[in-house]
Design a protein around this motif. Structure first.
Motif, PDB file in Angstrom:
ATOM      1  N   ALA A  85       0.831  -1.207   0.000  1.00  0.00           N
ATOM      2  CA  ALA A  85       0.000   0.000   0.000  1.00  0.00           C
ATOM      3  C   ALA A  85       0.864   1.254   0.000  1.00  0.00           C
ATOM      4  N   VAL A  86       1.930   1.255   0.788  1.00  0.00           N
ATOM      5  CA  VAL A  86       2.827   2.418   0.829  1.00  0.00           C
ATOM      6  C   VAL A  86       3.498   2.626  -0.516  1.00  0.00           C
ATOM      7  N   LEU A  87       3.989   1.544  -1.122  1.00  0.00           N
ATOM      8  CA  LEU A  87       4.660   1.662  -2.418  1.00  0.00           C
ATOM      9  C   LEU A  87       3.699   2.086  -3.518  1.00  0.00           C
ATOM     10  N   ALA A  88       2.431   1.703  -3.410  1.00  0.00           N
ATOM     11  CA  ALA A  88       1.441   2.099  -4.412  1.00  0.00           C
ATOM     12  C   ALA A  88       0.930   3.512  -4.168  1.00  0.00           C
ATOM     13  N   ALA A  89       0.791   3.909  -2.899  1.00  0.00           N
ATOM     14  CA  ALA A  89       0.239   5.229  -2.574  1.00  0.00           C
ATOM     15  C   ALA A  89       1.247   6.342  -2.815  1.00  0.00           C
ATOM     16  N   TYR A  90       2.530   6.055  -2.700  1.00  0.00           N
ATOM     17  CA  TYR A  90       3.545   7.104  -2.837  1.00  0.00           C
ATOM     18  C   TYR A  90       3.519   7.769  -4.218  1.00  0.00           C
ATOM     19  N   PRO A  91       3.606   7.021  -5.316  1.00  0.00           N
ATOM     20  CA  PRO A  91       3.533   7.707  -6.626  1.00  0.00           C
ATOM     21  C   PRO A  91       2.174   8.345  -6.883  1.00  0.00           C
ATOM     22  N   LEU A  92       1.101   7.759  -6.364  1.00  0.00           N
ATOM     23  CA  LEU A  92      -0.221   8.364  -6.551  1.00  0.00           C
ATOM     24  C   LEU A  92      -0.334   9.685  -5.810  1.00  0.00           C
ATOM     25  N   SER A  93       0.347   9.808  -4.688  1.00  0.00           N
ATOM     26  CA  SER A  93       0.283  11.028  -3.888  1.00  0.00           C
ATOM     27  C   SER A  93       1.256  12.090  -4.351  1.00  0.00           C
ATOM     28  N   ARG A  94       2.417  11.675  -4.868  1.00  0.00           N
ATOM     29  CA  ARG A  94       3.489  12.631  -5.138  1.00  0.00           C
ATOM     30  C   ARG A  94       3.653  13.003  -6.612  1.00  0.00           C
ATOM     31  N   PHE A  95       3.245  12.144  -7.513  1.00  0.00           N
ATOM     32  CA  PHE A  95       3.478  12.396  -8.932  1.00  0.00           C
ATOM     33  C   PHE A  95       2.154  12.500  -9.670  1.00  0.00           C
ATOM     34  N   LYS A  96       2.032  13.522 -10.491  1.00  0.00           N
ATOM     35  CA  LYS A  96       0.827  13.750 -11.267  1.00  0.00           C
ATOM     36  C   LYS A  96       0.946  13.036 -12.610  1.00  0.00           C
ATOM     37  N   ASN A 100      -3.372   8.381 -12.986  1.00  0.00           N
ATOM     38  CA  ASN A 100      -3.713   8.357 -11.564  1.00  0.00           C
ATOM     39  C   ASN A 100      -5.206   8.149 -11.340  1.00  0.00           C
ATOM     40  N   ARG A 101      -6.022   8.942 -12.023  1.00  0.00           N
ATOM     41  CA  ARG A 101      -7.460   8.859 -11.810  1.00  0.00           C
ATOM     42  C   ARG A 101      -8.025   7.501 -12.252  1.00  0.00           C
ATOM     43  N   LEU A 153      -6.670   4.528   1.969  1.00  0.00           N
ATOM     44  CA  LEU A 153      -6.384   5.163   3.257  1.00  0.00           C
ATOM     45  C   LEU A 153      -4.954   5.695   3.314  1.00  0.00           C
ATOM     46  N   THR A 154      -3.997   4.902   2.841  1.00  0.00           N
ATOM     47  CA  THR A 154      -2.600   5.316   2.896  1.00  0.00           C
ATOM     48  C   THR A 154      -2.356   6.563   2.065  1.00  0.00           C
ATOM     49  N   LYS A 155      -2.938   6.626   0.878  1.00  0.00           N
ATOM     50  CA  LYS A 155      -2.776   7.813   0.037  1.00  0.00           C
ATOM     51  C   LYS A 155      -3.363   9.048   0.721  1.00  0.00           C
ATOM     52  N   THR A 156      -4.508   8.890   1.366  1.00  0.00           N
ATOM     53  CA  THR A 156      -5.122  10.024   2.054  1.00  0.00           C
ATOM     54  C   THR A 156      -4.217  10.566   3.145  1.00  0.00           C
ATOM     55  N   PHE A 157      -3.633   9.693   3.939  1.00  0.00           N
ATOM     56  CA  PHE A 157      -2.720  10.144   4.988  1.00  0.00           C
ATOM     57  C   PHE A 157      -1.432  10.708   4.404  1.00  0.00           C
ATOM     58  N   MET A 158      -0.948  10.119   3.319  1.00  0.00           N
ATOM     59  CA  MET A 158       0.297  10.588   2.719  1.00  0.00           C
ATOM     60  C   MET A 158       0.131  11.970   2.096  1.00  0.00           C
ATOM     61  N   ASP A 159      -1.066  12.281   1.619  1.00  0.00           N
ATOM     62  CA  ASP A 159      -1.319  13.614   1.062  1.00  0.00           C
ATOM     63  C   ASP A 159      -1.156  14.705   2.114  1.00  0.00           C
TER      64      ASP A 159
END
Length: 275
Positions: A85-96, A100-101, A153-159
Motif C-alpha cells: 500500500a505504501v509503495l502504491a500510494a507514494y507515486p499516486l500522492s506525489r506524482f501527477k 492516476n485517476r 487510506l494510505t494515500k489520504t494520509f500521505m497527502d
C-alpha cells in the motif's frame, strides 16, 4: 424556544442512549455467559460464577493453535498489505499523471467488489498452482483482497505530508525511496497505525477466505475454528462460546494498545515547514 431546544436535546440523548444499550447488551451477554455454568441466550448475571468455561477451551486444538495460526495469517497479510500500500500510494500522492485517476477508480471498484464473487475462480487458480491448503498462498490472497482499501487510506494520509519536505531532501541528494523512508513514513506513523489496525481487524474476522483455501484442521485460524462451537455437537455450549469469544478478541486489543500511542496525536509536522 428554550423549551423546544431542551426537548430536542432530551430526545437526542434518549435516542443515543437506546443505541448505546443495543451495543452494550451483546457485550454484557459475552461477559456474563463466559463465567456462567448454565449460560443461555438471556443476559443474566451468573449466581454461581465459574472459570470452568475458560478451562474447557484453553487447550491446543481449540484455542492455542488456531489463535497462533490466525496471528501468522493476519499479521503476515497485514504487513504485506502495508508494504504494498505504501509503495502504491507514494507515486499516486506525489506524482501527477493521467493514469492516476483511472487507477484510483479501478482501486475504488475493487474495494466494492464482494469477496464471494471471486472465490470460485480464485479457488480454481489455487488448485492449478498447488496453493490450496498453504499458509503462504492464503497470506498472499488475503493481502491482495485488503490492498485496495489500504491504498485509499494510505494515500489520504500521505497527502497530508507536505511535499516541500521531500524537495529539501532531494536537493541534498536523497532518492525518492530514501525520502519516503526517512521523511514521509516517520511523519505519517499515525496514519500507518490506523491502516494497520483496520487491515488486521478485517482479516482477523475473515471466515470465508481461510475456510475455502485451508483444508487441514491444524492450519485453520481462530475465525474458522469458532465455527465448530455452532455445529459440531448440535446446540452450542454458550458458556464456552462466550469464553472463546473473549480470548478471540485479545490479539486485536493488544494490537490496538501497542499502536495506541501512534493514534494519540496528529502528524508530527511541528515547525517543519516554517521559514
Amino acid at each position: 424556544m428554550i423549551a423546544r431546544d431542551r426537548l430536542s436535546k432530551l430526545t437526542s440523548n434518549l435516542v443515543l442512549l437506546a443505541i448505546g444499550i443495543l451495543f452494550v447488551l451483546p457485550l454484557l451477554w459475552v461477559l456474563f455467559a463466559s463465567i456462567n455454568r448454565t449460560a443461555g441466550l438471556r443476559v443474566e448475571f451468573p449466581t454461581d460464577p465459574t472459570l470452568g468455561n475458560f478451562k474447557a477451551v484453553l487447550n491446543t486444538d481449540t484455542t492455542y493453535r488456531p489463535v497462533l495460526n490466525g496471528i501468522v495469517l493476519c499479521g503476515g497479510s497485514a504487513l504485506l498489505t502495508m508494504v504494498c500500500a505504501v509503495l502504491a500510494a507514494y507515486p499516486l500522492s506525489r506524482f501527477k499523471s493521467r493514469f492516476n485517476r483511472p487507477f484510483l477508480l479501478t482501486v475504488l471498484f475493487c474495494t466494492g467488489l464482494p469477496i464471494t464473487a471471486v472465490m470460485v475462480p480464485v479457488y480454481g487458480l489455487f488448485v492449478q498452482l498447488n496453493l490450496v491448503d498453504t499458509i503462504g498462498g492464503t497470506i498472499m490472497f488475503m493481502a491482495t483482497s485488503s490492498l485496495p482499501f489500504a491504498i485509499w487510506l494510505t494515500k489520504t494520509f500521505m497527502d497530508g505530508v507536505p511535499i516541500s519536505l521531500e524537495e529539501a531532501a532531494w536537493v541534498d541528494g536523497a532518492t525518492n525511496m530514501r525520502a519516503l523512508k526517512s521523511i514521509v513514513l516517520p511523519l505519517m506513523w499515525p496514519g500507518i497505525a490506523v491502516v494497520l489496525i483496520f487491515t488486521f481487524i478485517g482479516m482477523w474476522g475473515n471466515f470465508f477466505v481461510p475456510f475455502m483455501l485451508l483444508l487441514s484442521p491444524e492450519r485453520l485460524p481462530a475465525s474458522v475454528s469458532i465455527f465448530t462451537f455452532f455445529g459440531q455437537y448440535g446446540e452450542p455450549n454458550y458458556g464456552q462460546l462466550a469464553a472463546y469469544s473473549l480470548i478471540y478478541t485479545t490479539p486485536v486489543l493488544l494490537l490496538y494498545l501497542l499502536l495506541s500511542k501512534k493514534l494519540g496525536g496528529a502528524f508530527a509536522l511541528g515547525g517543519a515547514i516554517k521559514g
